[in-house]
Scaffold this motif. Structure first.
Motif, PDB file in Angstrom:
ATOM      1  N   ALA A 116       7.702  48.085  46.364  1.00 26.69           N
ATOM      2  CA  ALA A 116       7.525  47.906  44.920  1.00 26.69           C
ATOM      3  C   ALA A 116       8.215  46.634  44.438  1.00 26.69           C
ATOM      4  CB  ALA A 116       8.074  49.122  44.170  1.00 26.69           C
ATOM      5  N   GLN A 117       9.377  46.321  44.997  1.00 24.31           N
ATOM      6  CA  GLN A 117      10.080  45.098  44.626  1.00 24.31           C
ATOM      7  C   GLN A 117       9.274  43.857  45.004  1.00 24.31           C
ATOM      8  OE1 GLN A 117      13.947  46.204  46.588  1.00 24.31           O
ATOM      9  NE2 GLN A 117      14.775  45.277  44.743  1.00 24.31           N
ATOM     10  N   VAL A 118       8.726  43.846  46.208  1.00 22.10           N
ATOM     11  CA  VAL A 118       7.913  42.694  46.628  1.00 22.10           C
ATOM     12  C   VAL A 118       6.695  42.561  45.724  1.00 22.10           C
ATOM     13  CG1 VAL A 118       6.627  41.625  48.509  1.00 22.10           C
ATOM     14  CG2 VAL A 118       8.703  42.915  49.019  1.00 22.10           C
ATOM     15  N   GLY A 119       6.047  43.686  45.446  1.00 22.47           N
ATOM     16  CA  GLY A 119       4.895  43.653  44.557  1.00 22.47           C
ATOM     17  C   GLY A 119       5.229  43.077  43.199  1.00 22.47           C
ATOM     18  N   ALA A 120       6.401  43.429  42.673  1.00 25.97           N
ATOM     19  CA  ALA A 120       6.808  42.908  41.370  1.00 25.97           C
ATOM     20  C   ALA A 120       7.026  41.395  41.421  1.00 25.97           C
ATOM     21  CB  ALA A 120       8.079  43.608  40.908  1.00 25.97           C
ATOM     22  N   GLU A 121       7.599  40.895  42.526  1.00 26.00           N
ATOM     23  CA  GLU A 121       7.814  39.450  42.657  1.00 26.00           C
ATOM     24  C   GLU A 121       6.497  38.685  42.725  1.00 26.00           C
ATOM     25  OE1 GLU A 121      10.518  37.737  42.437  1.00 26.00           O
ATOM     26  OE2 GLU A 121      11.967  39.369  42.431  1.00 26.00           O
ATOM     27  N   LEU A 122       5.468  39.324  43.277  1.00 23.83           N
ATOM     28  CA  LEU A 122       4.183  38.647  43.457  1.00 23.83           C
ATOM     29  C   LEU A 122       3.276  38.745  42.233  1.00 23.83           C
ATOM     30  CD1 LEU A 122       3.441  39.712  47.139  1.00 23.83           C
ATOM     31  CD2 LEU A 122       4.009  37.408  46.334  1.00 23.83           C
ATOM     32  N   GLN A 123       3.657  39.545  41.264  1.00 22.77           N
ATOM     33  CA  GLN A 123       2.831  39.677  40.061  1.00 22.77           C
ATOM     34  C   GLN A 123       2.821  38.362  39.290  1.00 22.77           C
ATOM     35  OE1 GLN A 123       4.228  42.973  37.713  1.00 22.77           O
ATOM     36  NE2 GLN A 123       3.181  44.499  38.960  1.00 22.77           N
ATOM     37  N   GLY A 124       1.704  38.076  38.674  1.00 23.20           N
ATOM     38  CA  GLY A 124       1.591  36.902  37.823  1.00 23.20           C
ATOM     39  C   GLY A 124       1.061  35.668  38.508  1.00 23.20           C
ATOM     40  N   GLY A 125       1.037  35.659  39.848  1.00 27.04           N
ATOM     41  CA  GLY A 125       0.414  34.564  40.576  1.00 27.04           C
ATOM     42  C   GLY A 125       1.225  33.295  40.681  1.00 27.04           C
ATOM     43  N   SER A 126       2.520  33.324  40.326  1.00 24.39           N
ATOM     44  CA  SER A 126       3.309  32.084  40.380  1.00 24.39           C
ATOM     45  C   SER A 126       3.854  31.781  41.777  1.00 24.39           C
ATOM     46  CB  SER A 126       4.466  32.150  39.386  1.00 24.39           C
ATOM     47  OG  SER A 126       5.322  33.236  39.681  1.00 24.39           O
ATOM     48  N   ASP A 204       4.028  41.379  60.110  1.00 24.59           N
ATOM     49  CA  ASP A 204       3.386  42.457  59.354  1.00 24.59           C
ATOM     50  C   ASP A 204       3.535  42.309  57.850  1.00 24.59           C
ATOM     51  OD1 ASP A 204       2.600  43.525  61.735  1.00 24.59           O
ATOM     52  OD2 ASP A 204       3.943  45.248  61.695  1.00 24.59           O
ATOM     53  N   LEU A 205       4.715  41.923  57.376  1.00 21.81           N
ATOM     54  CA  LEU A 205       4.900  41.737  55.939  1.00 21.81           C
ATOM     55  C   LEU A 205       4.019  40.606  55.412  1.00 21.81           C
ATOM     56  CD1 LEU A 205       8.750  42.173  55.544  1.00 21.81           C
ATOM     57  CD2 LEU A 205       7.024  43.488  54.324  1.00 21.81           C
ATOM     58  N   SER A 206       3.926  39.533  56.181  1.00 18.89           N
ATOM     59  CA  SER A 206       3.065  38.422  55.761  1.00 18.89           C
ATOM     60  C   SER A 206       1.627  38.884  55.615  1.00 18.89           C
ATOM     61  CB  SER A 206       3.138  37.279  56.774  1.00 18.89           C
ATOM     62  OG  SER A 206       4.430  36.731  56.833  1.00 18.89           O
ATOM     63  N   LEU A 207       1.153  39.653  56.591  1.00 24.14           N
ATOM     64  CA  LEU A 207      -0.223  40.131  56.539  1.00 24.14           C
ATOM     65  C   LEU A 207      -0.428  41.090  55.371  1.00 24.14           C
ATOM     66  CD1 LEU A 207      -3.021  40.207  57.873  1.00 24.14           C
ATOM     67  CD2 LEU A 207      -2.199  42.116  59.283  1.00 24.14           C
ATOM     68  N   HIS A 210      -0.225  39.038  52.059  1.00 23.90           N
ATOM     69  CA  HIS A 210      -1.308  38.050  51.993  1.00 23.90           C
ATOM     70  C   HIS A 210      -2.606  38.743  51.605  1.00 23.90           C
ATOM     71  CE1 HIS A 210      -3.848  34.647  52.953  1.00 23.90           C
ATOM     72  NE2 HIS A 210      -4.527  35.384  53.811  1.00 23.90           N
ATOM     73  N   ARG A 211      -2.860  39.901  52.206  1.00 23.81           N
ATOM     74  CA  ARG A 211      -4.075  40.645  51.874  1.00 23.81           C
ATOM     75  C   ARG A 211      -4.016  41.221  50.459  1.00 23.81           C
ATOM     76  NH1 ARG A 211      -5.289  43.894  57.595  1.00 23.81           N
ATOM     77  NH2 ARG A 211      -6.468  42.187  58.587  1.00 23.81           N
ATOM     78  N   ALA A 212      -2.837  41.639  50.025  1.00 19.83           N
ATOM     79  CA  ALA A 212      -2.720  42.266  48.714  1.00 19.83           C
ATOM     80  C   ALA A 212      -2.757  41.259  47.576  1.00 19.83           C
ATOM     81  CB  ALA A 212      -1.414  43.071  48.641  1.00 19.83           C
ATOM     82  N   ALA A 213      -2.145  40.078  47.790  1.00 20.32           N
ATOM     83  CA  ALA A 213      -1.990  39.131  46.682  1.00 20.32           C
ATOM     84  C   ALA A 213      -2.631  37.780  46.939  1.00 20.32           C
ATOM     85  CB  ALA A 213      -0.496  38.938  46.383  1.00 20.32           C
ATOM     86  N   GLY A 214      -3.119  37.552  48.170  1.00 16.34           N
ATOM     87  CA  GLY A 214      -3.765  36.283  48.483  1.00 16.34           C
ATOM     88  C   GLY A 214      -2.801  35.127  48.691  1.00 16.34           C
ATOM     89  N   VAL A 215      -1.499  35.395  48.711  1.00 15.18           N
ATOM     90  CA  VAL A 215      -0.514  34.320  48.860  1.00 15.18           C
ATOM     91  C   VAL A 215      -0.405  33.905  50.329  1.00 15.18           C
ATOM     92  CG1 VAL A 215       1.388  35.974  49.084  1.00 15.18           C
ATOM     93  CG2 VAL A 215       1.867  33.639  48.356  1.00 15.18           C
ATOM     94  N   PRO A 216      -0.412  32.599  50.624  1.00 16.51           N
ATOM     95  CA  PRO A 216      -0.152  32.166  51.994  1.00 16.51           C
ATOM     96  C   PRO A 216       1.233  32.626  52.434  1.00 16.51           C
ATOM     97  CG  PRO A 216      -1.019  30.354  50.674  1.00 16.51           C
ATOM     98  CD  PRO A 216      -0.685  31.465  49.723  1.00 16.51           C
ATOM     99  N   ALA A 217       1.360  33.032  53.690  1.00 15.07           N
ATOM    100  CA  ALA A 217       2.618  33.595  54.172  1.00 15.07           C
ATOM    101  C   ALA A 217       2.718  33.415  55.676  1.00 15.07           C
ATOM    102  CB  ALA A 217       2.712  35.075  53.808  1.00 15.07           C
ATOM    103  N   PHE A 218       3.939  33.407  56.168  1.00 15.55           N
ATOM    104  CA  PHE A 218       4.153  33.408  57.614  1.00 15.55           C
ATOM    105  C   PHE A 218       5.577  33.880  57.893  1.00 15.55           C
ATOM    106  CE2 PHE A 218       5.243  29.144  56.154  1.00 15.55           C
ATOM    107  CZ  PHE A 218       6.440  28.858  56.798  1.00 15.55           C
ATOM    108  N   GLY A 219       5.798  34.319  59.128  1.00 16.16           N
ATOM    109  CA  GLY A 219       7.128  34.723  59.559  1.00 16.16           C
ATOM    110  C   GLY A 219       7.766  33.646  60.411  1.00 16.16           C
ATOM    111  N   VAL A 220       9.085  33.573  60.350  1.00 13.30           N
ATOM    112  CA  VAL A 220       9.865  32.659  61.179  1.00 13.30           C
ATOM    113  C   VAL A 220      10.871  33.483  61.976  1.00 13.30           C
ATOM    114  CG1 VAL A 220      11.459  30.705  61.238  1.00 13.30           C
ATOM    115  CG2 VAL A 220       9.677  30.797  59.483  1.00 13.30           C
TER     116      VAL A 220
END
Length: 259
Positions: A116-126, A204-207, A210-220
């Motif tokens: 839920a915290q990650v989802g809240a950070e991704l809201q708004g598209g910024s 897994d988190l990136s995937l 990325h699928r939920a919000a369309g944000v580019p992501a990767f793990g290091v």
């Protein structure tokens, strides 16, 4: 800032209820607690909250150990290395034989709240880029896909095919940016290769996001041998140098998806 950083395995903390399940009545012995938490901390991703510190970025560090729930696993993953683990990476048991775990209660308390915290950070598209920070053992552990094999200095997990989480056309430039940004450490380290999708292809988190919000992501993944001694003690100057490289690398990665 338009960068979001997650460190899902940085914590070595255990809720008292979970520690009691692991130790039983020995939970009241300080030496037993300290030994367990030292093991848990080193079997996680130690010091990644410092390695991936980028002032001004949106950041979520896991509050609890991956051995409470593994936030980088799907909620329903019941495999040995799944979301609620019964052993460490050495495959030694974390709980007494026959211990009953209420996995659903843990997921509700700890996995769902982080999600839920990650989802809240991704809201708004910024958010324009998400980086998920990890560390890995220098060689594949017993609970892993590459048992006993040496690992690269740095691994970028960008996915591939339908599971790609970062623009494929930019992956080569991303790898080159990492090699340059971390060169100050890698040029003097025992291992120096920056790999892509080795030994894991997908974070897994990136995937998931990325699928939920369309944000580019990767793990290091940083090889823990770069910044820990053989006894698991931090090499402070290496942690600082890797973090300096990570800040530069994150800025270059953000530019690749913003241009």
């Amino acid at each position: 800032m338009s960068l979001l950083i997650l460190t899902p395995h940085s914590s070595g903390q255990l809720p008292a209820s979970v520690m009691h399940q692991m130790l039983g009545e020995r939970v009241y012995a300080s030496s037993a607690r300290e030994d367990l938490q030292r093991r848990i901390f080193l079997d996680g991703d130690p010091y990644t909250e410092l390695l991936f510190l980028v002032p001004g970025a949106r950041t979520l560090n896991a509050p609890w150990s991956r051995f409470v729930v593994d936030l980088n696993r799907e909620r329903g993953d019941s495999s040995d290395n799944g979301v609620v683990k019964r052993t460490g990476f050495d495959r030694n048991a974390l709980y007494p034989a026959g211990a009953a775990l209420d996995a659903e209660d843990r997921l509700r308390r700890y996995w769902d709240s982080f999600d839920a915290q990650v989802g809240a950070e991704l809201q708004g598209g910024s958010v324009r880029l998400m980086i998920v920070g990890h560390s890995m053992a220098s060689h594949g552990p017993a609970l892993g896909p590459d048992q006993g094999k040496p690992r690269p200095a740095v691994t970028l997990m960008v996915g591939e095919g339908e599971r790609a989480t970062f623009p494929p056309a930019q992956v080569q430039a991303l790898q080159a940016a990492a090699q340059t940004s971390f060169s100050g450490v890698l040029n003097s380290a025992e291992v120096s290769r920056v790999a892509v999708n080795d030994p894991w292809t997908t974070d897994d988190l990136s995937l998931r996001y990325h699928r939920a919000a369309g944000v580019p992501a990767f793990g290091v993944e940083f090889n823990a041998g770069l910044y820990l001694t053989a006894q698991g003690q931090p090499r402070d100057e290496r942690i600082q140098a890797l973090n300096a490289g990570l800040r530069d690398f994150a800025a270059q990665a953000l530019a690749l998806v913003s241009g």
